[in-house]
Design an enzyme around this catalytic site. Structure first.
Site, PDB file in Angstrom:
ATOM      1  N   HIS A 356      99.390 -18.571 -30.080  1.00 42.05           N
ATOM      2  CA  HIS A 356      98.689 -18.161 -28.864  1.00 42.05           C
ATOM      3  C   HIS A 356      98.010 -16.804 -28.972  1.00 42.05           C
ATOM      4  O   HIS A 356      97.395 -16.365 -27.993  1.00 42.05           O
ATOM      5  CB  HIS A 356      99.656 -18.113 -27.678  1.00 42.05           C
ATOM      6  CG  HIS A 356      99.958 -19.448 -27.091  1.00 42.05           C
ATOM      7  ND1 HIS A 356      99.169 -20.049 -26.143  1.00 42.05           N
ATOM      8  CD2 HIS A 356     100.971 -20.316 -27.327  1.00 42.05           C
ATOM      9  CE1 HIS A 356      99.674 -21.218 -25.806  1.00 42.05           C
ATOM     10  NE2 HIS A 356     100.775 -21.405 -26.515  1.00 42.05           N
ATOM     11  N   LYS A 544      95.020 -11.566 -13.419  1.00 42.22           N
ATOM     12  CA  LYS A 544      95.688 -11.971 -14.660  1.00 42.22           C
ATOM     13  C   LYS A 544      96.655 -10.862 -15.050  1.00 42.22           C
ATOM     14  O   LYS A 544      96.707  -9.822 -14.405  1.00 42.22           O
ATOM     15  CB  LYS A 544      94.693 -12.249 -15.782  1.00 42.22           C
ATOM     16  CG  LYS A 544      93.678 -11.146 -16.035  1.00 42.22           C
ATOM     17  CD  LYS A 544      92.676 -11.545 -17.116  1.00 42.22           C
ATOM     18  CE  LYS A 544      91.668 -12.533 -16.607  1.00 42.22           C
ATOM     19  NZ  LYS A 544      91.695 -13.807 -17.296  1.00 42.22           N
ATOM     20  N   ARG A 545      97.404 -11.090 -16.106  1.00 38.77           N
ATOM     21  CA  ARG A 545      98.330 -10.066 -16.587  1.00 38.77           C
ATOM     22  C   ARG A 545      97.569  -8.780 -16.903  1.00 38.77           C
ATOM     23  O   ARG A 545      96.445  -8.813 -17.392  1.00 38.77           O
ATOM     24  CB  ARG A 545      99.032 -10.608 -17.846  1.00 38.77           C
ATOM     25  CG  ARG A 545     100.098  -9.724 -18.443  1.00 38.77           C
ATOM     26  CD  ARG A 545     100.917 -10.536 -19.448  1.00 38.77           C
ATOM     27  NE  ARG A 545     100.087 -11.173 -20.453  1.00 38.77           N
ATOM     28  CZ  ARG A 545      99.774 -10.614 -21.636  1.00 38.77           C
ATOM     29  NH1 ARG A 545     100.214  -9.402 -21.932  1.00 38.77           N
ATOM     30  NH2 ARG A 545      99.049 -11.265 -22.509  1.00 38.77           N
ATOM     31  N   LYS A 550      92.543  -7.180 -21.676  1.00 38.83           N
ATOM     32  CA  LYS A 550      91.970  -7.943 -20.558  1.00 38.83           C
ATOM     33  C   LYS A 550      91.012  -7.083 -19.728  1.00 38.83           C
ATOM     34  O   LYS A 550      90.281  -7.584 -18.886  1.00 38.83           O
ATOM     35  CB  LYS A 550      93.088  -8.531 -19.700  1.00 38.83           C
ATOM     36  CG  LYS A 550      93.907  -9.589 -20.454  1.00 38.83           C
ATOM     37  CD  LYS A 550      95.019 -10.156 -19.607  1.00 38.83           C
ATOM     38  CE  LYS A 550      95.895 -11.128 -20.379  1.00 38.83           C
ATOM     39  NZ  LYS A 550      95.244 -12.411 -20.667  1.00 38.83           N
ATOM     40  N   THR A 652      93.154 -19.539 -19.305  1.00 40.25           N
ATOM     41  CA  THR A 652      93.133 -20.735 -18.460  1.00 40.25           C
ATOM     42  C   THR A 652      92.684 -20.393 -17.052  1.00 40.25           C
ATOM     43  O   THR A 652      92.235 -21.268 -16.316  1.00 40.25           O
ATOM     44  CB  THR A 652      94.519 -21.413 -18.407  1.00 40.25           C
ATOM     45  OG1 THR A 652      95.509 -20.452 -18.040  1.00 40.25           O
ATOM     46  CG2 THR A 652      94.868 -22.037 -19.746  1.00 40.25           C
ATOM     47  N   LYS A 656      90.341 -22.517 -14.137  1.00 43.19           N
ATOM     48  CA  LYS A 656      90.701 -22.744 -12.735  1.00 43.19           C
ATOM     49  C   LYS A 656      89.579 -22.286 -11.809  1.00 43.19           C
ATOM     50  O   LYS A 656      89.234 -22.971 -10.835  1.00 43.19           O
ATOM     51  CB  LYS A 656      92.006 -22.011 -12.412  1.00 43.19           C
ATOM     52  CG  LYS A 656      93.208 -22.539 -13.180  1.00 43.19           C
ATOM     53  CD  LYS A 656      94.365 -21.546 -13.189  1.00 43.19           C
ATOM     54  CE  LYS A 656      95.401 -21.939 -14.225  1.00 43.19           C
ATOM     55  NZ  LYS A 656      96.369 -20.870 -14.495  1.00 43.19           N
TER      56      LYS A 656
END
Length: 810
Positions: A356, A544-545, A550, A652, A656
């Site tokens: 991952h 998100k985290r 990110k 992901t 969504k």
């Protein structure tokens, strides 16, 4: 169970009175939830038994998906949907004076996962059951989730997430299925009947008790199992403490506390030795308990062990469950009497591995000494696997010691879990085309050359049942009206929506649904923050985290720049923008926690400034979770997918948002690349460095963050505001760490490099949103293409291309 509203109401009343001994008029929402949940689980139990009986009769292969996380969210609504009674229950409860949405709020989000890894696992379980595959989850029953996030004075504060405080109506304790897991001690070896035997002595025993959750498929009749293991103490004297011996009261309390800590917290802080040790304990506990249970089930078939790979598949979700490999070797050799070669042949035909990440901190390594002390027999097996593998490498690459050291499973004092996972499995897959390409051509290039057919790609997916049917019923109904309902079981047929992308009537309906979703989210935010939210503004969402790659930091720096523009020109023309953040930062990740403080500080300044006049609003929604995501995602206009190119394996959340009609602003990273291949430049907003450019900078250098700071006056103004006394920097040195991470540490994630491109792309978004007809066309094109990202498609590929399993038909 019930097929119509009146039958449901009758059965429900009887259950409520029988279980609680009180009339409906005195029932609370919690009473309604518990009664309804128990009704659904009891009914699912019949199909659960029938499914398992069908598996036994079929005698086909079953797959067990090992994961440290299963972020399943709330199950009531999803189970009602998959059982086909959602509307019946909604209407029946309304007749009885209750709102199903309020009842769903009584359920705690299961604290069994944190981020994308765990949510992917949950989506995969839903698809496995809905497509009628024999596929089950194996996890840990954490007493506490990661943490409950509170924002206090702009800072993240972590509180215990005791999600099991209320009864979990979905789980069933299976005490008769318990097994024993062994830690510490030492290993003696001796020869017996011509073979070497290993005996684990003076160990500390832990009781592993499974709690099973039914995973209900979309046809209601197929029910798989998520088995979560709880660590409990053993009370028989002499089996608790190993060489530490004795059974006095204090020793027992110490032992009991040590045991219960194994399944107490999701991801204990591993910044210190004790935390690392506990994580390793958790991982072995999961692998050993799960495997012992699986082997016991296989033994009931009465088949020879050379058929084991034909009946059982073991899939490890990232490196956390890699100890499945040596633990299976231990069971086959020490308990079943196999030779090394026999056991290794079986193991390497059973285990498949999903990688991952390429982030070095996530490619787990464990100190040899730690593994040896905690898991003495397992370390011996890992050492033997490594020795045999290195001998193979020496034969293949004689004299090339550098290559051998780069590929070795054990190097220095470290056990490299990703290397062990690759060597001990028959399939290694990445989770997006770009990610897999980076694995094969860069990060794991040596392994790909050595195992030319082992690596493959399986792009991640999401279950459209939860993220569209359940989260966005109005849009679901509109799609049904337009193209029928076959897309629900064949999600790629959502492509049929494309023919409506320029239809004014259809666009108007899509717009109306989006506005209603925005109104609902605006009401929710207002209830939490006490501030008005403009539903006609652009809802720009970044949830998100919280991690450097990110790049929530890039987002907030751009917002500061927007604020500076407005302060310089209060009458500037722009479409009002509501920026929505949601993220948890790991408790020991100080830079990420400081970023949360910066977001909240800027929000406080901007939201209160009269000069802004509502042009920009910022909200950080605390305690981001699956249930909160279900409120946010259907309301989003813009989806922020702005990771440093090459760093996000797939993502992901991007899928969504796409499925719910948001337009993506993103880098060419992860699955964004495949989204772009489908919908092109016209239907998403791309910016920034490409993956190959980022990787070249890492390899060859040539990037100087301070040069960009000195050359871009906009950026210099923004960064100086972090460290110069003013409305944002109210306290000395509050944001110094962020400033220095960008300049003195040379901006590891290229925030400054991509800043100008990001700013320009947001200007493009503002311009595009003004043309609502064209914006809605883009939105419908995104929805139509999103069916490709259903986890049903992904799981079908896993089933046929990795696991070699077929649906188990009725």
């Amino acid at each position: 169970m019930f097929n119509d509203k009146e039958t449901f109401k009758q059965v429900f009343r009887e259950k409520l009175i029988g279980n609680l001994g009180k009339p409906l008029e005195e029932a609370s929402n919690a009473d309604i939830y518990n009664t309804l949940g128990n009704m659904i689980r009891e009914n699912a139990g019949k199909h659960w038994v029938e499914t398992n009986q069908r598996f036994k009769a079929d005698k086909g292969k079953q797959v067990y998906y090992f994961s440290m996380e299963f972020l399943i969210g709330r199950l009531l609504g999803n189970n009602l949907l998959n059982m086909g009674v959602l509307e019946v229950v909604r209407e029946g409860l309304a007749d009885l004076g209750f709102c199903l949405k309020d009842i769903e709020e009584e359920e705690a989000d299961a604290g069994l996962g944190n981020g994308g890894l765990g949510r992917l696992a949950a989506c995969f379980l839903d698809s496995l059951a809905s497509l009628q595959y024999a596929g089950h989850g194996t996890g840990i029953r954490y007493k506490y989730g990661l943490f409950e996030q509170k924002i206090v004075d702009g800072y993240q504060v972590e509180l215990p997430d005791y999600w099991l405080q209320k009864e979990n109506v979905w789980e069933v304790r299976r005490e008769d299925k318990q097994v024993e897991v062994k830690f510490w001690g030492h290993v003696d070896s001796y020869e017996k009947d011509g073979r070497l035997v290993f005996e684990h002595k003076d160990y500390e025993a832990v009781r592993a008790v499974p709690y099973d959750i039914p995973v209900i498929g979309a046809d209601r009749r197929h029910v798989n199992t998520l088995r979560n293991w709880s660590a409990e103490s053993i009370t028989q004297p002499g089996r608790m403490f190993g060489s530490r011996g004795g059974s006095d009261y204090h020793k027992f309390l110490e032992y009991k506390r040590s045991v219960e800590s194994i399944s107490e917290f999701l991801y204990p802080d591993d910044s210190q030795y004790e935390g690392k040790l506990l994580r390793l304990k958790q991982q072995y506990f999961l692998c050993s308990a799960g495997l012992q249970s699986i082997i016991r089930t296989f033994d009931k078939l009465g088949l020879p062990y050379d058929t084991l790979p034909d009946k059982v598949g073991l899939h490890i979700n990232d490196t956390h469950p890699t100890l499945v490999i040596p633990e299976l070797m231990r069971i086959l050799m020490d308990l079943k009497g196999m030779s090394w070669d026999e056991a290794w042949d079986i193991t390497t035909r059973m285990v498949s591995y999903t990688n991952h990440t390429i982030l070095s901190e996530a490619l787990e390594k464990w100190p040899v000494t730690m593994v040896k002390e905690l898991l003495p027999r397992i370390q011996l097996i890992i050492e033997e696997i490594n020795a045999r593998f290195c001998r193979e490498l020496m034969d293949r690459y004689p004299g090339n010691q550098e290559r051998i050291s780069q590929m070795a499973i054990i190097y220095g004092d470290q056990v490299r879990m990703a290397h062990l996972a690759i060597v001990g499995s028959y399939s290694v897959n990445g989770v997006a085309a770009l990610h897999t390409e980076i694995l094969q051509k860069r990060e794991m290039k040596l392994f790909d050359e050595y195992y030319p057919h082992r690596f493959n790609n399986k792009t991640n997916g999401i279950t459209h049942r939860r993220w569209l049917l359940h989260a966005n019923p109005p849009l679901t109904n509109l799609i049904n009206e337009a193209i029928g309902t076959r897309w629900i079981t064949h999600p790629q047929e959502m492509i049929g929506l494309i023919k409506y992308c320029e239809d004014s009537s259809f666009q108007e309906k899509v717009s109306g649904i989006k506005r209603q979703n925005k109104l609902r989210l605006a009401e929710f935010i207002s209830s939490k923050h006490g501030e008005k939210v403009d539903p006609d503004s652009i809802f720009d969402v970044h949830v998100k985290r919280l991690h450097g790659y990110k790049r929530q930091l890039l987002n907030i720096l751009h917002i500061i720049h927007l604020y500076n523009q407005i302060k310089a020109n209060p009458s500037m023309d722009m479409v009002p923008r509501t920026f929505i953040f949601g993220a948890k930062a790991a408790p020991s990740y100080h830079l990420a926690k400081r970023t949360i403080k910066l977001i909240n500080t800027v929000a406080d300044v901007v939201n209160k400034d009269p000069d802004v006049k509502g042009k920009v609003r910022i909200f950080f929604l605390e305690n981001y979770s699956v249930s909160l995501a279900e409120k946010i995602i259907p309301a989003a206009d813009v989806s922020e997918q702005i990771s440093t190119a090459s760093k996000e394996a797939s993502g992901t959340g991007n899928m969504k948002f796409m499925m719910n009609g948001a337009l993506t602003i993103g880098t060419m990273d992860g699955a964004n690349v495949e989204m772009h291949e489908m919908i092109g430049d016209d239907n998403m907003f791309l910016f920034g460095l490409r993956a190959e450019q980022v990787l070249d900078y890492y390899q060859y250098g040539g990037y100087y963050a301070r040069n960009i700071y000195n050359e871009d006056s906009r950026l210099k103004e923004v960064l100086d505001q972090l460290v110069t006394p003013g409305p944002i920097c109210c306290h000395t040195q509050e944001f110094d760490q962020i400033f220095h991470s960008l300049l003195d540490n040379n901006d590891e994630y290229f925030v400054l490099k991509d800043f100008a491109s990001y700013v320009e792309t947001h200007v493009e978004i503002d311009r595009a949103y003004r043309n609502q007809k064209d914006w809605l066309k883009k939105s419908i094109i995104n929805i139509g293409h999103s069916g490709k990202f259903s986890s049903d498609n992904t799981i079908s590929r896993y089933a046929s291309e990795i696991w070699n399993i077929s649906p188990v038909k009725f």
